[in-house]
Every structure is written in structure tokens, then in C-alpha cells.
Write a protein that holds these residues in place. Sequence first.
Motif, mmCIF file in Angstrom:
data_model
loop_
_atom_site.group_PDB
_atom_site.id
_atom_site.type_symbol
_atom_site.label_atom_id
_atom_site.label_comp_id
_atom_site.label_asym_id
_atom_site.label_seq_id
_atom_site.Cartn_x
_atom_site.Cartn_y
_atom_site.Cartn_z
ATOM 1 N N ALA B 237 -12.786 6.780 -9.807
ATOM 2 C CA ALA B 237 -12.669 5.750 -9.785
ATOM 3 C C ALA B 237 -11.739 4.950 -9.470
ATOM 4 N N LEU B 238 -10.594 5.543 -10.250
ATOM 5 C CA LEU B 238 -9.759 4.728 -9.866
ATOM 6 C C LEU B 238 -8.264 4.965 -8.381
ATOM 7 N N THR B 239 -9.589 5.684 -7.370
ATOM 8 C CA THR B 239 -8.866 6.497 -6.291
ATOM 9 C C THR B 239 -9.687 5.183 -5.226
ATOM 10 N N LEU B 240 -9.031 4.772 -4.081
ATOM 11 C CA LEU B 240 -9.515 3.667 -3.670
ATOM 12 C C LEU B 240 -10.470 4.956 -1.800
ATOM 13 N N PRO B 241 -11.246 3.879 -1.667
ATOM 14 C CA PRO B 241 -11.477 4.673 -0.713
ATOM 15 C C PRO B 241 -10.664 4.065 0.475
ATOM 16 N N THR B 242 -11.148 5.554 1.509
ATOM 17 C CA THR B 242 -10.183 5.696 2.657
ATOM 18 C C THR B 242 -11.283 4.521 4.021
ATOM 19 N N VAL B 243 -12.651 4.899 3.706
ATOM 20 C CA VAL B 243 -13.510 4.556 5.226
ATOM 21 C C VAL B 243 -14.432 3.650 4.756
ATOM 22 N N GLY B 244 -15.232 2.751 4.882
ATOM 23 C CA GLY B 244 -16.039 1.984 4.522
ATOM 24 C C GLY B 244 -15.976 0.599 4.370
ATOM 25 N N GLY B 245 -17.622 0.288 4.386
ATOM 26 C CA GLY B 245 -17.191 -0.921 4.124
ATOM 27 C C GLY B 245 -15.814 -1.705 4.510
ATOM 28 N N ARG B 246 -15.728 -3.214 3.737
ATOM 29 C CA ARG B 246 -15.391 -4.495 4.429
ATOM 30 C C ARG B 246 -13.627 -3.645 4.481
ATOM 31 N N ARG B 247 -12.712 -3.982 5.310
ATOM 32 C CA ARG B 247 -11.639 -3.043 6.311
ATOM 33 C C ARG B 247 -10.826 -4.480 5.989
ATOM 34 N N VAL B 248 -9.636 -4.178 4.894
ATOM 35 C CA VAL B 248 -8.371 -4.936 4.249
ATOM 36 C C VAL B 248 -7.002 -4.417 4.843
ATOM 37 N N VAL B 249 -6.308 -5.601 5.014
ATOM 38 C CA VAL B 249 -4.975 -4.811 5.765
ATOM 39 C C VAL B 249 -3.693 -6.092 5.381
ATOM 40 N N LEU B 250 -2.875 -5.547 4.117
ATOM 41 C CA LEU B 250 -1.892 -6.085 3.864
ATOM 42 C C LEU B 250 -0.959 -5.518 4.095
ATOM 43 N N ARG B 251 0.139 -6.550 4.312
ATOM 44 C CA ARG B 251 1.468 -5.842 5.281
ATOM 45 C C ARG B 251 2.727 -6.329 3.979
ATOM 46 N N PHE B 252 3.768 -5.661 3.037
ATOM 47 C CA PHE B 252 4.363 -6.377 2.325
ATOM 48 C C PHE B 252 5.842 -5.676 3.370
ATOM 49 N N ALA B 253 6.799 -6.311 2.385
ATOM 50 C CA ALA B 253 8.441 -6.727 2.685
ATOM 51 C C ALA B 253 8.721 -5.062 2.571
ATOM 52 N N ALA B 254 9.633 -4.979 3.609
ATOM 53 C CA ALA B 254 10.802 -4.018 2.829
ATOM 54 C C ALA B 254 11.078 -3.584 1.336
ATOM 55 N N GLU B 255 11.709 -4.575 0.762
ATOM 56 C CA GLU B 255 12.234 -4.033 -0.680
ATOM 57 C C GLU B 255 11.633 -3.851 -1.213
ATOM 58 N N VAL B 256 10.182 -4.020 -1.450
ATOM 59 C CA VAL B 256 8.825 -3.350 -2.118
ATOM 60 C C VAL B 256 8.226 -2.061 -1.208
ATOM 61 N N ALA B 257 8.962 -1.714 0.101
ATOM 62 C CA ALA B 257 8.185 -0.856 0.345
ATOM 63 C C ALA B 257 7.813 0.288 -0.400
ATOM 64 N N ARG B 258 9.195 1.243 -1.702
ATOM 65 C CA ARG B 258 9.037 2.093 -1.724
ATOM 66 C C ARG B 258 8.028 2.111 -3.380
ATOM 67 N N TRP B 259 8.079 0.876 -3.524
ATOM 68 C CA TRP B 259 7.699 0.515 -4.586
ATOM 69 C C TRP B 259 5.595 1.190 -4.377
ATOM 70 N N VAL B 260 5.202 0.392 -3.175
ATOM 71 C CA VAL B 260 3.897 0.608 -2.543
ATOM 72 C C VAL B 260 3.443 2.045 -2.190
ATOM 73 N N ARG B 261 4.766 2.956 -1.825
ATOM 74 C CA ARG B 261 4.239 4.151 -1.450
ATOM 75 C C ARG B 261 4.186 5.385 -2.193
ATOM 76 N N GLU B 262 4.658 4.581 -3.699
ATOM 77 C CA GLU B 262 3.646 5.516 -4.897
ATOM 78 C C GLU B 262 3.133 4.774 -5.138
ATOM 79 N N ARG B 263 2.540 3.904 -4.939
ATOM 80 C CA ARG B 263 1.059 3.534 -4.880
ATOM 81 C C ARG B 263 -0.127 4.171 -4.970
ATOM 82 N N TYR B 264 0.150 3.975 -3.243
ATOM 83 C CA TYR B 264 -1.343 4.593 -2.413
ATOM 84 C C TYR B 264 -0.626 5.729 -1.884
ATOM 85 N N ARG B 265 -2.189 6.536 -1.545
ATOM 86 C CA ARG B 265 -1.534 7.710 -0.864
ATOM 87 C C ARG B 265 -1.629 7.188 0.634
ATOM 88 N N PRO B 266 -1.264 8.186 1.454
ATOM 89 C CA PRO B 266 -0.475 8.085 1.980
ATOM 90 C C PRO B 266 -1.835 7.267 3.861
#
Lengths: 336, 324
Positions: B237-266
Amino acid sequence: MDKAERLLDLVALLLHTREPLSFEEIQHAFPEDYGQGHEDAIARKFERDKADILALGLPLKLCLGDEYEKEGYLIERQRYGQPALDLGPEELALLFLAGSAALDLEGSPFQRDLVLALNKISLATSPEGGARSVRSVPLARSAPTAGLRQREHLEVLRRAIAERKLVTLTYHGLWKDEITQRKVHPYGLVYRRGVWILVAHCQLRDAVRLFHVDRIRGLAVNPLKPRSPDFEWPAGFELTAHVPREPWQLRAHPPVRAVLRFEPPVAEAAAAELGPEALEVREEGEARVVSLECTSLEGLLPTLLAYRGRAVALEPPELRALARAALARLAGEGQP
Amino acid sequence: MSDLHDRLRTLLLLVPYVYRHRGVPLAELAARLGMDEAGLEREIDFLLLVGRPPFMPGDMLDIYVEGGRVFVDLPQSLVKAPRFTAAETLALATAAQLFVTDERLADAATAMRVALGKILGSLPAETRALFEQLSAHFAVLPSGAGLPLLPVLRQALEEHRELEILHYSAGKGQVTRRVVQPLGLQLRGGVWYLVAHCTERDEPRAFRVSRIQTAALCETIFDPPAGFEPGAFLDAALTLPTVGGRRVVLRFAAEVARWVRERYRPEHLQDSPDGTLRVVLHDVSDEYVLTTVAALGGRAEILEPAELAERLRAEAREALARYA
């Protein structure tokens, strides 16, 4: 004979015997294992097996022999089995609730111990008392949440802490994006908000430092003198005093009082989430005003912003300025 | 503790467990011991080789599976579980910290301390000394929100009683009332979740406990579904789907990139040459996106969909007005 098989046979034999068995009798009972080969090698093998039995926590006893008792080995039956535990239904239910939640703590270093301990509890209590709560908790997990490497690291660290051995870490730093090698004395492990943190004395900095176990890339325990400790625990050391619980408790500046106001529908949830660490939670109609002792306003900002338009910073002015600047960026008024 | 030791400790527990619960279903025994059924059957076969010298037929363990149930006839002195080790006691004591350090749970904390006290009292002196020496070096800090509802949740879980809850759903941004059948209480990333079957939607759901405003026990008793694993359900339930539904695209600044990498699957991540990081999500709620981006205070932005980006800007302008 397979080693696991031999050890279990040995346990069954030494647990069953009424009088101590001499090494010769044990040799005779296991002719393939202890009867063939060089005498020294056999003696060493038996020593290792004894050490394994003791490491399992079983009461193996060497009787020295006197006029009443024969010389030899046995496992003391009286001290082997877990005595009955008189636990009430609520106590049992709480132990199982806490235990099953802890099994999932991002690769707890005690996972296997916890499964065994909970089963021992259910065997040591009467089947009627609280059987329902015991039954209702499944202990198996099909998919462990933490990676295999992290679980291995926790296991190694746990042993190094207990045996007080120097550890060399290859660590991917949290603030500077670089990988360094550190020699540390591991003092303890703390679980906080989904992360296991190693509290250790870093030799390079000569100070206590925190390391996130999931950022440890490599780990080596000092192989020299495995049976003797490399360091002493400092007297009166308090593990949790070194670990801030929340991002705003990072020690970035002297403590200031931060006051946040939350509007419905998040007011209740915010009071529940921040309340336990708050100096004060005040009701203003439907709204909740929460005061926190804060040592990192920067650390508090994301929490404030995550409540979006339903939270506003009242004090101190520095926090209001930070929030204003962040909201201006979000509104597209500043630099993105 | 090596693999060999873990295995032996499990086997020394398995025999007394079956001795006490003759005819325990294989699947239930596997679940209790944290093993899969095939692995358990292999261990049962292995145990048939175990016995006491001189290894005559009557000296061997006699443990077997019949009709999917496990029996033991000759336990060979292995009728009791070995005592708690220092590490096992430590495992229980650290788990107990999840509850005992919460001041609002005085009764539960007392019950837990009493229970631990009874276990400690049953330890041999040297095990207890080792436990006490080690216990200062391992700690579990409870989550920020704590568990003020623990007593009522515990009772509902234990007695399989339905609960009527008033719950703030961040996904909907509103408080709803519903009747649920509690199946498990789980901790993820410092957040407590109640996994429960929602009677209205007729499917299992995960509820953040801190967002349950009230919980009242109902009289209705329910049958929990067999084989349901609350932990595995919650992970999914806590895993985000990778296909289907509405597509959302977010852009994160370089300074938080590492934080983001640990929170989402590749699979969700797309690197850019300028160091910024794009995250592509599917079928996530507006509230999730707005909260994630807002918390970063300008170090992240919504690229798609445009109307959600506009809503974030409008919300921020409104919030800004309160600082005027």
C-alpha cells in the motif's frame, strides 16, 4: 556427521543423562566424530562444540568429580527449560503487539531473537490465558522491508557493540556527498523514525558521532584479538541523549520557542503528531496552537510547510521570515 | 549469532512447540517460526536424523507430517523450550520501548513493565547480568505521534471487534466516519498504521493512527481472513505505482536530489545534466503531490499536470497572505 546434527545429538544426549558423561564416554558415543584422527584435532573439535552449546544459551556443566558425583559433562535439566510465566491476557497482548510491530522495524537486528522469544512466551504460558491474542499475531513476513545488506550490517554491528570491538566503516556522508573511511568504537544502536542509527566514538574527530546504518557502504570488525574488547564504554553514557528525535531538534543554534497555529481539519492530527514533543498545546476554538523548543528552525520549516495553508508560524520572527520566503518561492514570486 | 546458531535455536524450539501443540498445521507452524513451508518440511526431515547415541530406533526423534499437520512422538528430552537468552530478552525489551516511553499510555506502560519484569525474573543470574549490561546500548525511540489509541486498538485486535473510527484522510482532505475490522498494527518510518478491512469499501486499507480522531469499539465480532499478512499489505500500500492512472512529473533541485533518491524507487527517477532530478509518478493523490512539493519550500516544482502546479501556487499565495 553434519555439524548441526552432531550438536543436536550431543544436546539430546547430555540433556537426557542423569549422571555426567566423561569425554571418553562421549567419544565412544560419537565414534565417527570424536573417535578418529589426531588427538589434538579431536580435542579442539570438542572444545568448539562445547562453545557452540554455550553460545546457544544452554546450561552445559563440567562436573569436576568428587566422592558424590562422577567427573564429566551434562546439561542441567533444571536450568534448561524456560519456567512457566504467569502473564495476564493484557500483558501477553501488549508483548505480542509490540513484538510484531518491532519485527518490521526496517531490518531489526533482533528479528530472529524476537521470533524465538515470542514463541517461547507462548510456550511458557498456559494455552487458555491469552491464547487468542497470541494466535492472532502472525510472526512470519514474506517480504522484509530492509535490504539484505542493511540487515547484515545491523547484525555485525550488534555483535561488535556487545563485544566492544573497533569497527572500520565505509560511510556515505549525509551532508557532504562523499564516501569516507572511519574507525569507530560502536557504543549502541538507536531506531528512530524508520532509520537505525549507530552511535559511535569516531577516532578521527575524537567525538561521539551518529551514522545512519542504511548509509554504511562497508563494514569491517577488527580481526585482532577477537575475544578481548578494544575499548570500554564510557561511564554513565546515555545513548538516546545523543540522538535528536525530530529534525527541529538538530543542534543548529541555541534553543528558541517556536509557536505554530494549526487550523481544522489538520488541527487534531497536528496536535497528535507534534504534541508528544511539544512544550504546550493550546486550544483556540477548533484550532490548536503548538509551542516547541526548537534548535533548528531550518529543520522545522518542512514540517510547517507540509501542513500547507492550514498551518502558520506565529513565533519567532526568524521562522516567519523563513516561511514567507519559502511560500513566495512556491507562489512563483521568487527564484524557483 | 551465526546462521548455524539461529538454525539450532529454531530447531530446539520447534520440537517442544510441536510436542505442546500436537497436530499443529504445517502452515501455521511455518508462520510462527518465520519460515516457509518447504523449508520447514526440510527441517522436519532433518530432525528424523537426530537422536541419542547409541541411535537405536527408540533413541531417535520421531517427528512427522500427516495430512498437513505436524506430530512428534519421541521428543528425546526436548520437551521444553530452552530459556530466554540475553539477546532474546533484549529483543523483547527494545520492542516494548515502542509503548513504554509514551507518557499518555501509563496503564499499558505499567502492564508492559510488569510483563518484562516477570520475564527478567525467570532468567538465570548470568543471563540477566548480560542483558542488563547490553540493554543500555540498544534503543527504539517511539514515533512522534505516539499511540494514544493503543488500549482500544489492542482490544479490537485481540477480540476481533469492529471499530467505528473518525479519520482524517489526507487524500480527500476531509474527516470521514467508517466501520473497520482491525487486522494489524504496524510501524513504518516512525509512523503507526492500523491495517483494517473497511466494511464500506469491502477491502483492506491502511490508516495512519495519528489521523484517527476517535475510535469506538462495536459489539460486532468478525472473522479475520486466513493467511492475510498486514505487514506485506502495508508495504504494498505504501509503494507508489509505476504505471496507470494520471501521470505526475515533479522536478527537484540538485541540493535535495540525494534525499529524493532515497525515497523513490529507481523506476520513478530521471536524471538531468544540470543536476536536477525528475520524478515520474502515476495515480497518486493531489494531496500527496501538494504536500511533498510544499514541504520542500521551492526546492521542488510540479511540471505536470499544469492545473496542479497552479493550485500549489494559489495555495502558497493564500498562505503568504496570512504573514502580511
